[in-house]
Design an enzyme around this catalytic site. Sequence first.
Site, PDB file in Angstrom:
ATOM      1  N   HIS A 264      35.930  40.849  45.807  1.00  0.00           N
ATOM      2  CA  HIS A 264      34.836  41.735  45.418  1.00  0.00           C
ATOM      3  C   HIS A 264      34.439  42.674  46.558  1.00  0.00           C
ATOM      4  CE1 HIS A 264      34.285  39.813  41.557  1.00  0.00           C
ATOM      5  NE2 HIS A 264      34.200  38.630  42.127  1.00  0.00           N
TER       6      HIS A 264
ATOM      7  N   ARG B   5      39.783  34.973  50.993  1.00  0.00           N
ATOM      8  CA  ARG B   5      39.867  34.905  49.524  1.00  0.00           C
ATOM      9  C   ARG B   5      40.659  36.099  49.012  1.00  0.00           C
ATOM     10  NH1 ARG B   5      35.002  34.451  45.055  1.00  0.00           N
ATOM     11  NH2 ARG B   5      34.289  36.425  45.985  1.00  0.00           N
TER      12      ARG B   5
ATOM     13  N   ASP C 150      51.329  35.384  55.768  1.00  0.00           N
ATOM     14  CA  ASP C 150      52.178  35.993  56.792  1.00  0.00           C
ATOM     15  C   ASP C 150      51.373  36.653  57.908  1.00  0.00           C
ATOM     16  OD1 ASP C 150      54.426  35.158  55.478  1.00  0.00           O
ATOM     17  OD2 ASP C 150      55.119  37.140  54.878  1.00  0.00           O
TER      18      ASP C 150
ATOM     19  N   GLU D 204      35.457  28.147  37.904  1.00  0.00           N
ATOM     20  CA  GLU D 204      34.281  28.988  37.685  1.00  0.00           C
ATOM     21  C   GLU D 204      34.036  29.325  36.222  1.00  0.00           C
ATOM     22  OE1 GLU D 204      34.817  32.504  40.077  1.00  0.00           O
ATOM     23  OE2 GLU D 204      36.977  32.272  40.087  1.00  0.00           O
TER      24      GLU D 204
ATOM     25  N   ASP E 114      30.019  33.119  38.239  1.00  0.00           N
ATOM     26  CA  ASP E 114      30.885  33.204  37.060  1.00  0.00           C
ATOM     27  C   ASP E 114      30.661  32.023  36.123  1.00  0.00           C
ATOM     28  OD1 ASP E 114      32.797  35.578  37.264  1.00  0.00           O
ATOM     29  OD2 ASP E 114      32.951  34.728  39.257  1.00  0.00           O
TER      30      ASP E 114
END
Length: 269
Positions: free
Chosen positions: A47, A75, A89, A156, A182
């Site tokens: 977000h 995240r 990576d 969620e 959520d």
Amino acid sequence: MPVRNPFKHALAAGQAQIGIWSTLPSPLVTELIAGSGFDWVLLDTEHTPSDVPLMVQQLQAVAAGCRGHTHGVVRPAWNDPVLIKRYLDIGAQTLLLPFVQNADEARAAVAAMRYAPRGIRGIRGMGGSMRASDFGRDAAYVRDAENELCLLVQVETAEALEQIEAIAAVEGVDGIFIGPADLSASMGFPGDANHPTVRAAIDDAIRRIRAAGKAPGILVVDEARARECLALGAQFVAVGMDMLLLRQAADGLAARFRPDERGPVTTSY
């Protein structure tokens, strides 16, 4: 050898980890809050307008700001093997993957975290001189990486809560995060994570995750509620958000000098 992941080992030992949520995609902000003394900082790309190149700088900023005391959790925007590969990576060791609905999706996440042929059909692509392996200097990285990688998955929705035990049973999942915002929308109470029905579901989920042998996590910006979740057994709890702290301080200061400019602001965070 891969760098030791203190966050992963603390969760395995049953130790509570107190964190802060970061949605301001600025390495300078990241460095500042990493020096505050939290156990972990969540670096969000779901977000926020952050991306992989910027996240390299944010991870570097965590290392510079905390001097090894704060762990950066990334995240990705989705439970996607390409995104997972790219964040691993560049050196992320702990990922929080949104919207994992069932055991199959959890297994897919584990596979994306691991090289073949390890674990659940590991599909992580081999990289040569990447930041995670100290640009190729760590010859043991490919062999030992999974020992220090930590996978957190988000439940969620009401449907995902029903699958907690099945998700927890997936080998390779280290923790299960409850997404209050959520979840409240899924249960018919959008923007009201404090609704008694939602709170009861969250409390039950924390107990069930802990009983299933995995670490429960949550974001709660209300201190009293955060302490309740910790008392119930939540292990990785984000107790604040950088943007919210800045907004509240700025709005409060402005209101003290210009009280008639605007009324009180009420938002979900």
